[in-house]
Write a protein that holds these residues in place. Structure first.
Motif, PDB file in Angstrom:
ATOM      1  N   THR A  28       0.864  -1.171   0.000  1.00 19.24           N
ATOM      2  CA  THR A  28       0.000   0.000   0.000  1.00 19.24           C
ATOM      3  C   THR A  28       0.901   1.221   0.000  1.00 19.24           C
ATOM      4  OG1 THR A  28      -1.687  -1.164   1.261  1.00 19.24           O
ATOM      5  CG2 THR A  28      -1.814   1.233   1.234  1.00 19.24           C
ATOM      6  N   PRO A  29       0.848   2.029  -1.046  1.00 17.26           N
ATOM      7  CA  PRO A  29       1.703   3.212  -1.090  1.00 17.26           C
ATOM      8  C   PRO A  29       1.488   4.097   0.137  1.00 17.26           C
ATOM      9  CG  PRO A  29       0.648   2.862  -3.206  1.00 17.26           C
ATOM     10  CD  PRO A  29       0.014   1.903  -2.237  1.00 17.26           C
ATOM     11  N   VAL A  30       2.548   4.743   0.566  1.00 20.40           N
ATOM     12  CA  VAL A  30       2.485   5.602   1.747  1.00 20.40           C
ATOM     13  C   VAL A  30       1.414   6.670   1.562  1.00 20.40           C
ATOM     14  CG1 VAL A  30       3.773   7.296   3.109  1.00 20.40           C
ATOM     15  CG2 VAL A  30       4.866   5.171   2.416  1.00 20.40           C
ATOM     16  N   ARG A  31       1.339   7.263   0.382  1.00 22.11           N
ATOM     17  CA  ARG A  31       0.361   8.335   0.153  1.00 22.11           C
ATOM     18  C   ARG A  31      -1.075   7.857   0.354  1.00 22.11           C
ATOM     19  NH1 ARG A  31       2.963   7.010  -4.308  1.00 22.11           N
ATOM     20  NH2 ARG A  31       1.837   5.917  -5.941  1.00 22.11           N
ATOM     21  N   ASP A  32      -1.304   6.544   0.268  1.00 25.04           N
ATOM     22  CA  ASP A  32      -2.642   5.990   0.477  1.00 25.04           C
ATOM     23  C   ASP A  32      -2.907   5.640   1.940  1.00 25.04           C
ATOM     24  OD1 ASP A  32      -2.972   6.229  -2.239  1.00 25.04           O
ATOM     25  OD2 ASP A  32      -2.712   4.090  -2.659  1.00 25.04           O
ATOM     26  N   ARG A  33      -1.966   5.947   2.812  1.00 30.59           N
ATOM     27  CA  ARG A  33      -2.114   5.616   4.235  1.00 30.59           C
ATOM     28  C   ARG A  33      -2.464   6.832   5.084  1.00 30.59           C
ATOM     29  NH1 ARG A  33       3.058   1.597   5.271  1.00 30.59           N
ATOM     30  NH2 ARG A  33       3.113   0.733   3.164  1.00 30.59           N
ATOM     31  N   LYS A  34      -2.690   7.956   4.432  1.00 31.64           N
ATOM     32  CA  LYS A  34      -2.945   9.199   5.169  1.00 31.64           C
ATOM     33  C   LYS A  34      -4.196   9.088   6.051  1.00 31.64           C
ATOM     34  CE  LYS A  34      -2.476  13.928   5.317  1.00 31.64           C
ATOM     35  NZ  LYS A  34      -1.539  14.921   5.072  1.00 31.64           N
TER      36      LYS A  34
END
Length: 104
Positions: A28-34
């Motif tokens: 899961t890309p970091v930007r999708d973990r916000k």
């Protein structure tokens, strides 16, 4: 590795399938973990266990990790397994520290 897992991994790496569709354990890309970060911050602020400056500091750290991910993706050969582990370590460490502080 089973053929189905290999196929899903190959499709994910080529961009044919998103990591969420590829199944558990997928990147899961970091930007999708916000959203996960924001949920922890909201809980900490509502409980009064985070001071007002702490969410900004956590968001700054999140943005640093997201920028690192972008640099990794832009450099040959792209995002490697070692780099993914590094990003996971940084993000999970931040989330774990916040959860520990708020007692979650």
């Amino acid at each position: 590795m089973r053929f189905g897992a290999m196929l899903a991994t190959g499709m994910m790496l080529t961009g044919v399938v998103s990591p969420a569709i590829a199944g558990p354990g997928a990147w899961t890309p970091v930007r999708d973990r916000k959203a996960a970060l924001e949920a922890v911050l909201a809980k900490g602020l509502q409980s009064g266990k985070l001071q007002s400056f702490e969410p900004r500091r956590a968001r700054d750290l999140f943005n640093d990790i997201a920028r690192r991910e972008q640099r990794y993706e832009a450099s040959p050969p792209g995002l490697t397994l070692t780099e993914r582990r590094n990003l996971d370590f940084r993000f999970n460490g931040m989330i774990d520290a916040l959860k520990k502080k708020i007692g979650s």
